[in-house]
Design a protein around this motif. Structure first.
Motif, PDB file in Angstrom:
ATOM      1  N   ARG A  20       0.822  -1.209   0.000  1.00  0.00           N
ATOM      2  CA  ARG A  20       0.000   0.000   0.000  1.00  0.00           C
ATOM      3  C   ARG A  20       0.856   1.258   0.000  1.00  0.00           C
ATOM      4  NH1 ARG A  20      -5.100   0.164   0.340  1.00  0.00           N
ATOM      5  NH2 ARG A  20      -5.131   2.112   1.513  1.00  0.00           N
ATOM      6  N   ALA A  21       1.983   1.197  -0.686  1.00  0.00           N
ATOM      7  CA  ALA A  21       2.856   2.373  -0.803  1.00  0.00           C
ATOM      8  C   ALA A  21       3.409   2.426  -2.216  1.00  0.00           C
ATOM      9  CB  ALA A  21       3.987   2.307   0.216  1.00  0.00           C
ATOM     10  N   THR A  22       3.481   3.627  -2.740  1.00  0.00           N
ATOM     11  CA  THR A  22       3.957   3.834  -4.105  1.00  0.00           C
ATOM     12  C   THR A  22       4.909   5.022  -4.123  1.00  0.00           C
ATOM     13  OG1 THR A  22       1.841   3.017  -4.937  1.00  0.00           O
ATOM     14  CG2 THR A  22       3.228   4.206  -6.492  1.00  0.00           C
ATOM     15  N   SER A  23       6.062   4.809  -4.729  1.00  0.00           N
ATOM     16  CA  SER A  23       7.068   5.853  -4.860  1.00  0.00           C
ATOM     17  C   SER A  23       6.917   6.517  -6.229  1.00  0.00           C
ATOM     18  CB  SER A  23       8.462   5.235  -4.729  1.00  0.00           C
ATOM     19  OG  SER A  23       9.448   6.172  -5.051  1.00  0.00           O
ATOM     20  N   VAL A  24       6.995   7.849  -6.239  1.00  0.00           N
ATOM     21  CA  VAL A  24       6.887   8.609  -7.482  1.00  0.00           C
ATOM     22  C   VAL A  24       8.107   9.510  -7.595  1.00  0.00           C
ATOM     23  CG1 VAL A  24       5.524  10.284  -8.804  1.00  0.00           C
ATOM     24  CG2 VAL A  24       4.358   8.594  -7.367  1.00  0.00           C
ATOM     25  N   GLU A  25       8.736   9.472  -8.767  1.00  0.00           N
ATOM     26  CA  GLU A  25       9.868  10.351  -9.050  1.00  0.00           C
ATOM     27  C   GLU A  25       9.514  11.197 -10.265  1.00  0.00           C
ATOM     28  OE1 GLU A  25      14.558  10.218 -10.421  1.00  0.00           O
ATOM     29  OE2 GLU A  25      13.484   8.349 -10.108  1.00  0.00           O
TER      30      GLU A  25
END
Length: 134
Positions: free
Chosen positions: A94-99
């Motif tokens: 339930r975690a998403t990294s965005v760059e």
């Protein structure tokens, strides 16, 4: 006359060499600004596309399998436009990294918008709106 032609040719080459292309922003992964959202990948990926549309950014390419979204902004009175790469990666269940990586289309003195800050705020807003709708 030849000297002027040589100077113009050199200037054109220097200008062309500083241009951001789709490939240069694709290769810039790891050089951008990152933020993690406590939401599943699918929700964040869709929120990113919605945020880009609201900012009137053109979607050049999107690939949910790799989590890559390539965007382009048009010219404004402060900028000649940018190429923007957004890399969306699963950072857990339930975690998403965005760059977000933003590069000017032409390397000149410009004052482009702060695309990472704007997009992160818009993504957060879209996620919050999605929670209210449930």
């Amino acid at each position: 006359m030849r000297r002027l032609a040589a100077i113009l040719c050199a200037a054109a080459l220097a200008l062309a060499g500083g241009c951001a292309t789709v490939d240069t922003v694709k290769e810039a992964k790891g050089q951008g600004i990152k933020r993690t959202f406590r939401q599943p990948f699918e929700i964040v990926f869709q929120a990113t596309l919605t945020a880009a549309a609201k900012r009137k950014l053109a979607v050049v390419e999107q690939d949910p399998a790799s989590g890559r979204i390539l965007l382009a902004s048009g010219a404004t009175w402060t900028s000649l436009g940018e190429r923007i790469a957004v890399f969306v990666n699963r950072a857990g269940e339930r975690a998403t990294s965005v760059e977000v990586v933003s590069k000017p289309r032409i390397a000149m003195i410009t004052f482009p918008p702060d695309w990472p800050r704007l997009l992160f705020g818009d993504i957060e807003h879209e996620i919050a709106d999605g929670r209210k709708a449930r």
